[in-house]
Design a protein around this motif. Structure first.
Motif, PDB file in Angstrom:
ATOM      1  N   ILE A 258       0.868  -1.188   0.000  1.00 21.04           N
ATOM      2  CA  ILE A 258       0.000   0.000   0.000  1.00 21.04           C
ATOM      3  C   ILE A 258       0.901   1.233   0.000  1.00 21.04           C
ATOM      4  CG2 ILE A 258      -1.810   1.248   1.245  1.00 21.04           C
ATOM      5  CD1 ILE A 258      -2.562  -1.458   2.565  1.00 21.04           C
ATOM      6  N   ASP A 259       0.603   2.177  -0.891  1.00 25.57           N
ATOM      7  CA  ASP A 259       1.449   3.366  -0.980  1.00 25.57           C
ATOM      8  C   ASP A 259       1.274   4.259   0.249  1.00 25.57           C
ATOM      9  OD1 ASP A 259      -0.761   5.050  -1.346  1.00 25.57           O
ATOM     10  OD2 ASP A 259      -0.240   5.597  -3.384  1.00 25.57           O
TER      11      ASP A 259
ATOM     12  N   LYS B 126      -3.874   4.892  -0.566  1.00 26.86           N
ATOM     13  CA  LYS B 126      -4.902   4.830  -1.601  1.00 26.86           C
ATOM     14  C   LYS B 126      -4.637   3.740  -2.632  1.00 26.86           C
ATOM     15  CE  LYS B 126      -6.156   9.641  -1.126  1.00 26.86           C
ATOM     16  NZ  LYS B 126      -6.027  10.972  -1.656  1.00 26.86           N
ATOM     17  N   ASN B 127      -3.408   3.583  -3.045  1.00 27.36           N
ATOM     18  CA  ASN B 127      -3.094   2.625  -4.106  1.00 27.36           C
ATOM     19  C   ASN B 127      -2.474   1.370  -3.524  1.00 27.36           C
ATOM     20  OD1 ASN B 127      -3.803   4.442  -6.257  1.00 27.36           O
ATOM     21  ND2 ASN B 127      -1.967   5.581  -5.719  1.00 27.36           N
ATOM     22  N   ILE B 128      -2.944   0.239  -4.025  1.00 26.62           N
ATOM     23  CA  ILE B 128      -2.368  -1.022  -3.572  1.00 26.62           C
ATOM     24  C   ILE B 128      -2.007  -1.894  -4.771  1.00 26.62           C
ATOM     25  CG2 ILE B 128      -3.672  -0.988  -1.407  1.00 26.62           C
ATOM     26  CD1 ILE B 128      -5.352  -3.322  -2.518  1.00 26.62           C
ATOM     27  N   THR B 129      -1.069  -2.769  -4.540  1.00 31.82           N
ATOM     28  CA  THR B 129      -0.738  -3.803  -5.509  1.00 31.82           C
ATOM     29  C   THR B 129      -0.479  -5.072  -4.712  1.00 31.82           C
ATOM     30  OG1 THR B 129       0.585  -4.334  -7.463  1.00 31.82           O
ATOM     31  CG2 THR B 129       1.758  -3.376  -5.594  1.00 31.82           C
TER      32      THR B 129
ATOM     33  N   PHE C 168       5.696   2.759  -8.085  1.00 30.66           N
ATOM     34  CA  PHE C 168       4.595   2.557  -7.158  1.00 30.66           C
ATOM     35  C   PHE C 168       4.943   3.179  -5.831  1.00 30.66           C
ATOM     36  CE2 PHE C 168       2.343   0.379  -3.795  1.00 30.66           C
ATOM     37  CZ  PHE C 168       1.050   0.455  -4.250  1.00 30.66           C
TER      38      PHE C 168
ATOM     39  N   LYS D 282       3.956   8.609  -5.563  1.00 36.08           N
ATOM     40  CA  LYS D 282       3.093   9.751  -5.883  1.00 36.08           C
ATOM     41  C   LYS D 282       2.502  10.348  -4.642  1.00 36.08           C
ATOM     42  CE  LYS D 282       2.112   7.900 -10.364  1.00 36.08           C
ATOM     43  NZ  LYS D 282       1.238   7.269 -11.246  1.00 36.08           N
TER      44      LYS D 282
END
Length: 150
Positions: A116-117, A121-124, A147, A150
């Protein structure tokens, strides 16, 4: 001679202390609070108690000194039991159990490593068992492909 014995004991103690190093595992809500205070990506190890490959990761990969150092430097590390409905915590105004959070992150196999960033908000995902070198390579690719920056 006393000086050599002292130096030898000092080196032995240093090696023992280094061998005791381990990943600093946090609870999910602790990692969220930590990244809000000091932004870093979260590495969430989603596991189950019955998962043999998860246990193999714990025993072989997560005890590797290079893996320990890399994770502790670059991530807030979290262990999350995908079947635990007992312990609840708040995240972004909602209540979750570890099982509900794993489902919300769409984890469907184990072990699975959710990254998780720092903005949360962003996950991979990086699913499956990996030996230390493979695990580090996978994490490094995620970090260097932009990743979490940002």
């Amino acid at each position: 001679m006393k000086k050599l014995v002292f130096i030898g004991l000092l080196l032995l103690t240093a090696n023992f202390a280094q061998a005791q190093e381990k990943i600093e595992w946090l609870k999910f809500e602790e990692a969220v609070a930590a990244t809000e205070a000091n932004p870093k990506m979260l590495l969430v190890d989603v596991y189950t108690d019955w998962c043999g490959w998860c246990k193999k990761m714990d025993k072989e990969t997560f005890t590797d000194p290079d893996v320990i150092k890399y994770i502790n430097e670059k991530f807030y590390a979290v262990k999350m039991n995908a079947e635990d409905n007992k312990r609840e915590f708040d995240f972004k105004g909602k209540k979750y159990s570890e099982a509900k959070m794993a489902a919300a992150m769409r984890v469907q196999s184990y072990p699975n490593f959710v990254i998780i960033d720092p903005t949360l908000k962003n996950i991979t995902q990086m699913p499956g068992y990996r030996q230390p070198a493979q695990f580090l390579e996978g994490l490094d690719q995620i970090i260097h492909n932009g990743f979490g920056t940002k």
